[in-house]
Design a protein around this motif. Structure first.
Motif, PDB file in Angstrom:
ATOM      1  N   TYR A 265       0.837  -1.198   0.000  1.00  0.00           N
ATOM      2  CA  TYR A 265       0.000   0.000   0.000  1.00  0.00           C
ATOM      3  C   TYR A 265       0.873   1.250   0.000  1.00  0.00           C
ATOM      4  CZ  TYR A 265      -3.603  -3.325   1.237  1.00  0.00           C
ATOM      5  OH  TYR A 265      -4.442  -4.405   1.218  1.00  0.00           O
ATOM      6  N   SER A 266       0.454   2.241  -0.770  1.00  0.00           N
ATOM      7  CA  SER A 266       1.209   3.496  -0.840  1.00  0.00           C
ATOM      8  C   SER A 266       0.910   4.366   0.380  1.00  0.00           C
ATOM      9  CB  SER A 266       0.790   4.279  -2.086  1.00  0.00           C
ATOM     10  OG  SER A 266       1.106   3.544  -3.231  1.00  0.00           O
ATOM     11  N   PHE A 267       1.927   5.066   0.846  1.00  0.00           N
ATOM     12  CA  PHE A 267       1.725   6.022   1.939  1.00  0.00           C
ATOM     13  C   PHE A 267       0.838   7.156   1.434  1.00  0.00           C
ATOM     14  CE2 PHE A 267       5.959   4.181   2.806  1.00  0.00           C
ATOM     15  CZ  PHE A 267       5.709   3.678   4.064  1.00  0.00           C
ATOM     16  N   ALA A 268      -0.151   7.535   2.251  1.00  0.00           N
ATOM     17  CA  ALA A 268      -1.090   8.574   1.822  1.00  0.00           C
ATOM     18  C   ALA A 268      -0.681   9.963   2.314  1.00  0.00           C
ATOM     19  CB  ALA A 268      -2.491   8.243   2.323  1.00  0.00           C
ATOM     20  N   ASP A 269       0.197  10.017   3.331  1.00  0.00           N
ATOM     21  CA  ASP A 269       0.592  11.326   3.876  1.00  0.00           C
ATOM     22  C   ASP A 269       1.912  11.784   3.286  1.00  0.00           C
ATOM     23  OD1 ASP A 269      -1.472  11.602   5.866  1.00  0.00           O
ATOM     24  OD2 ASP A 269      -0.473   9.973   6.944  1.00  0.00           O
ATOM     25  N   ALA A 270       2.135  13.076   3.357  1.00  0.00           N
ATOM     26  CA  ALA A 270       3.463  13.589   3.005  1.00  0.00           C
ATOM     27  C   ALA A 270       4.436  13.070   4.058  1.00  0.00           C
ATOM     28  CB  ALA A 270       3.443  15.111   3.017  1.00  0.00           C
ATOM     29  N   PRO A 271       5.669  12.757   3.672  1.00  0.00           N
ATOM     30  CA  PRO A 271       6.639  12.283   4.668  1.00  0.00           C
ATOM     31  C   PRO A 271       7.060  13.401   5.615  1.00  0.00           C
ATOM     32  CG  PRO A 271       7.642  12.472   2.479  1.00  0.00           C
ATOM     33  CD  PRO A 271       6.200  12.789   2.302  1.00  0.00           C
ATOM     34  N   ASP A 272       7.682  12.995   6.716  1.00  0.00           N
ATOM     35  CA  ASP A 272       8.221  13.962   7.672  1.00  0.00           C
ATOM     36  C   ASP A 272       9.738  13.800   7.663  1.00  0.00           C
ATOM     37  OD1 ASP A 272       7.135  15.440  10.506  1.00  0.00           O
ATOM     38  OD2 ASP A 272       9.240  14.855  10.386  1.00  0.00           O
ATOM     39  N   ILE A 273      10.424  14.911   7.736  1.00  0.00           N
ATOM     40  CA  ILE A 273      11.891  14.853   7.652  1.00  0.00           C
ATOM     41  C   ILE A 273      12.484  13.975   8.760  1.00  0.00           C
ATOM     42  CG2 ILE A 273      12.309  16.967   8.999  1.00  0.00           C
ATOM     43  CD1 ILE A 273      14.456  17.603   6.796  1.00  0.00           C
ATOM     44  N   ASN A 274      11.804  13.916   9.908  1.00  0.00           N
ATOM     45  CA  ASN A 274      12.288  13.081  11.016  1.00  0.00           C
ATOM     46  C   ASN A 274      11.665  11.691  11.018  1.00  0.00           C
ATOM     47  OD1 ASN A 274      13.882  15.201  12.156  1.00  0.00           O
ATOM     48  ND2 ASN A 274      11.952  16.154  12.797  1.00  0.00           N
ATOM     49  N   GLY A 275      10.895  11.380  10.006  1.00  0.00           N
ATOM     50  CA  GLY A 275      10.200  10.092   9.970  1.00  0.00           C
ATOM     51  C   GLY A 275       8.825  10.211  10.596  1.00  0.00           C
ATOM     52  N   ARG A 276       7.921   9.321  10.232  1.00  0.00           N
ATOM     53  CA  ARG A 276       6.558   9.357  10.787  1.00  0.00           C
ATOM     54  C   ARG A 276       6.347   8.163  11.705  1.00  0.00           C
ATOM     55  NH1 ARG A 276       3.008  12.947   7.823  1.00  0.00           N
ATOM     56  NH2 ARG A 276       1.429  12.206   9.258  1.00  0.00           N
ATOM     57  N   SER A 277       5.810   8.436  12.908  1.00  0.00           N
ATOM     58  CA  SER A 277       5.503   7.347  13.838  1.00  0.00           C
ATOM     59  C   SER A 277       4.134   6.770  13.545  1.00  0.00           C
ATOM     60  CB  SER A 277       5.511   7.844  15.278  1.00  0.00           C
ATOM     61  OG  SER A 277       6.772   8.355  15.570  1.00  0.00           O
ATOM     62  N   ARG A 278       3.339   7.528  12.800  1.00  0.00           N
ATOM     63  CA  ARG A 278       2.036   7.021  12.332  1.00  0.00           C
ATOM     64  C   ARG A 278       2.011   7.170  10.829  1.00  0.00           C
ATOM     65  NH1 ARG A 278      -3.359   7.781  15.574  1.00  0.00           N
ATOM     66  NH2 ARG A 278      -2.678   7.124  17.609  1.00  0.00           N
ATOM     67  N   VAL A 279       1.667   6.121  10.155  1.00  0.00           N
ATOM     68  CA  VAL A 279       1.582   6.193   8.696  1.00  0.00           C
ATOM     69  C   VAL A 279       0.161   5.833   8.296  1.00  0.00           C
ATOM     70  CG1 VAL A 279       4.009   5.721   8.208  1.00  0.00           C
ATOM     71  CG2 VAL A 279       2.435   3.800   8.504  1.00  0.00           C
ATOM     72  N   SER A 280      -0.309   6.387   7.179  1.00  0.00           N
ATOM     73  CA  SER A 280      -1.667   6.034   6.776  1.00  0.00           C
ATOM     74  C   SER A 280      -1.724   5.568   5.331  1.00  0.00           C
ATOM     75  CB  SER A 280      -2.637   7.185   7.038  1.00  0.00           C
ATOM     76  OG  SER A 280      -2.145   8.356   6.500  1.00  0.00           O
ATOM     77  N   PHE A 281      -2.702   4.715   5.103  1.00  0.00           N
ATOM     78  CA  PHE A 281      -2.903   4.121   3.786  1.00  0.00           C
ATOM     79  C   PHE A 281      -4.387   4.217   3.433  1.00  0.00           C
ATOM     80  CE2 PHE A 281       0.373   1.646   6.083  1.00  0.00           C
ATOM     81  CZ  PHE A 281       1.467   1.907   5.266  1.00  0.00           C
ATOM     82  N   MET A 282      -4.682   4.300   2.142  1.00  0.00           N
ATOM     83  CA  MET A 282      -6.070   4.261   1.683  1.00  0.00           C
ATOM     84  C   MET A 282      -6.292   2.883   1.079  1.00  0.00           C
ATOM     85  SD  MET A 282      -6.243   8.082   0.189  1.00  0.00           S
ATOM     86  CE  MET A 282      -6.498   9.464   1.308  1.00  0.00           C
ATOM     87  N   ILE A 283      -7.117   2.094   1.738  1.00  0.00           N
ATOM     88  CA  ILE A 283      -7.204   0.677   1.368  1.00  0.00           C
ATOM     89  C   ILE A 283      -8.602   0.328   0.870  1.00  0.00           C
ATOM     90  CG2 ILE A 283      -6.937  -1.685   2.209  1.00  0.00           C
ATOM     91  CD1 ILE A 283      -4.813  -0.672   4.132  1.00  0.00           C
ATOM     92  N   ARG A 284      -8.626  -0.162  -0.352  1.00  0.00           N
ATOM     93  CA  ARG A 284      -9.911  -0.543  -0.962  1.00  0.00           C
ATOM     94  C   ARG A 284     -10.249  -1.976  -0.586  1.00  0.00           C
ATOM     95  NH1 ARG A 284     -12.345  -2.602  -5.645  1.00  0.00           N
ATOM     96  NH2 ARG A 284     -10.392  -3.419  -6.477  1.00  0.00           N
ATOM     97  N   LYS A 285     -11.521  -2.194  -0.288  1.00  0.00           N
ATOM     98  CA  LYS A 285     -11.970  -3.548   0.040  1.00  0.00           C
ATOM     99  C   LYS A 285     -12.018  -4.380  -1.233  1.00  0.00           C
ATOM    100  CE  LYS A 285     -15.764  -5.868   2.361  1.00  0.00           C
ATOM    101  NZ  LYS A 285     -17.020  -5.649   3.082  1.00  0.00           N
ATOM    102  N   VAL A 286     -11.289  -5.491  -1.216  1.00  0.00           N
ATOM    103  CA  VAL A 286     -11.300  -6.391  -2.367  1.00  0.00           C
ATOM    104  C   VAL A 286     -12.231  -7.547  -2.020  1.00  0.00           C
ATOM    105  CG1 VAL A 286      -9.874  -7.910  -3.805  1.00  0.00           C
ATOM    106  CG2 VAL A 286      -8.921  -5.786  -2.893  1.00  0.00           C
ATOM    107  N   PRO A 287     -13.299  -7.778  -2.803  1.00  0.00           N
ATOM    108  CA  PRO A 287     -14.206  -8.868  -2.464  1.00  0.00           C
ATOM    109  C   PRO A 287     -13.446 -10.195  -2.350  1.00  0.00           C
ATOM    110  CG  PRO A 287     -15.089  -7.528  -4.257  1.00  0.00           C
ATOM    111  CD  PRO A 287     -13.687  -7.061  -4.011  1.00  0.00           C
TER     112      PRO A 287
END
Ligand code: FES
Length: 357
Positions: A161-183
């Motif tokens: 899954y691709s990261f949905a947020d812009a990165p942070d120069i110090n790294g991200r402790s929370r990352v988010s993804f947009m995930i589609r339900k696959v039947p």
């Protein structure tokens, strides 16, 4: 029987392979793929999925012939195949000598590492796409547009899954993804049912070479379905970095109910340095709805996007299903866009996997 026994002891024909620009040389035995043999010989060949879906092992065949285990066209574009590109993880050499060239993507990303994480928040964006936030054991650095491999014990294979947020120069402790339900999809069904809450996930990241190239050329971004995630990451990152270049975003969805992240796009648009156009395109919106925007296939609006950003050398950034990407590359090429200015990330799921040949 005697012939069969003899064949077991007959020395296997080895095929020689050289790889530029590493200057490496290795031999391939029997039905080994180019990637398998390269890794066995400690050649640092770029790779990730090893099953022909991510494109990380893409290389150019300079000489020799190969047999494709799965159709390269599933991951590579027609134009790339015509230019001699192959997937090393899906190619078995046929000739005694093969010459390959690995073309560096130029991405300046940290090497992938393993992280552990838990689902911190999950909310619906549409009836079948969720925004999933994962809290990690430590900050993760990535380049906007890259992706992660996500898995947990018991899952048959990792999902990307691709990261949905812009990165942070110090790294991200929370990352988010947009995930589609696959039947019928093992991972996404569990996720959408809430069965992954509190479960320990393993994240292998960052991966991929989909990223914003340094340029002042107009950008045309095309997203289909959940393919908006890496483009949002790229656009938000560019906005934060005060990148100044014209940009048009085409977003293809079935109906108005399938559009999402519109507030985010609006914020990006307001803070963008340069012209910014957003064109949502609906393919299955009921005729009698009050939708006044574009209708049809998102790829039918590429000429409109290019008219909004006149000038030579527009760059394309696209993420979506293989059919949309292939068609967009075809149209962009016809419009005179050079192949090296077309960057894309085809996303795959069980419904779009190529059959083994
Ligand atoms: S490693 Fe070959 S396509 Fe992913």
């Amino acid at each position: 029987m005697v012939g069969f026994l003899k064949s077991l002891f007959r020395p296997k024909v080895k095929k020689a392979v050289s790889v530029q620009p590493f200057g490496s040389y290795f031999e391939v035995c029997g039905s080994e793929t180019l990637l398998e043999a390269a890794l066995m010989n400690d050649v640092p060949f770029p790779h990730n999925c090893t099953v022909g879906t991510c494109g990380a092992c893409k290389c150019r065949l300079i000489s020799g012939q190969v047999k494709a285990i799965t159709d390269f066209g599933y991951t590579l574009s027609k134009q790339e195949i015509e230019a001699g590109f192959i997937l090393a993880c899906q190619a078995v050499p046929l000739d005694e000598e093969t010459r390959l060239e690995v073309v560096s993507s130029g991405i300046d990303a940290p090497p992938p590492e393993k992280y552990t994480g838990k689902v911190a928040e999950a909310r619906s964006l549409t009836h079948d796409i969720m925004l999933v936030e994962i809290a990690l054991d430590r900050p993760l650095k990535y380049v906007a547009g890259q992706y992660a491999n996500v898995e947990y014990s018991g899952l048959s294979r990792a999902r990307s899954y691709s990261f949905a947020d812009a990165p942070d120069i110090n790294g991200r402790s929370r990352v988010s993804f947009m995930i589609r339900k696959v039947p019928g999809g093992e991972f996404t069904e569990a996720l959408h049912a809430g069965a992954l809450e509190g479960k320990e996930l393993s994240i292998d990241a960052p991966h991929g070479d989909f990223y914003l190239r340094t340029s002042v050329a107009p950008m045309v971004c095309i997203a289909g379905g959940s393919g908006l995630a890496p483009l949002l990451s790229i656009l938000e990152d560019a906005r934060k970095k005060r990148v100044e270049r014209p940009c048009t975003v085409l977003f293809g969805a079935r109906t108005s109910a399938d559009l999402y992240a519109l507030d985010q796009l609006d914020n990006i648009s307001k803070g963008w340095r340069g012209s910014f156009h957003f064109i949502p395109v609906l393919s299955h919106e009921p005729e009698d709805s009050d939708w006044n925007g574009a209708r049809g296939l998102v790829t039918s609006f590429i000429s409109d996007a290019l008219e909004k950003e006149p000038g030579e050398g527009a760059e394309f950034y696209m993420c979506g299903p293989p059919g949309m990407i292939d068609s967009a590359i075809e149209i962009a090429s016809r419009e005179g866009i050079a192949l090296e200015n077309i960057h894309y990330d085809k996303f795959t799921d069980q419904s779009t996997q190529a059959p083994k040949s």
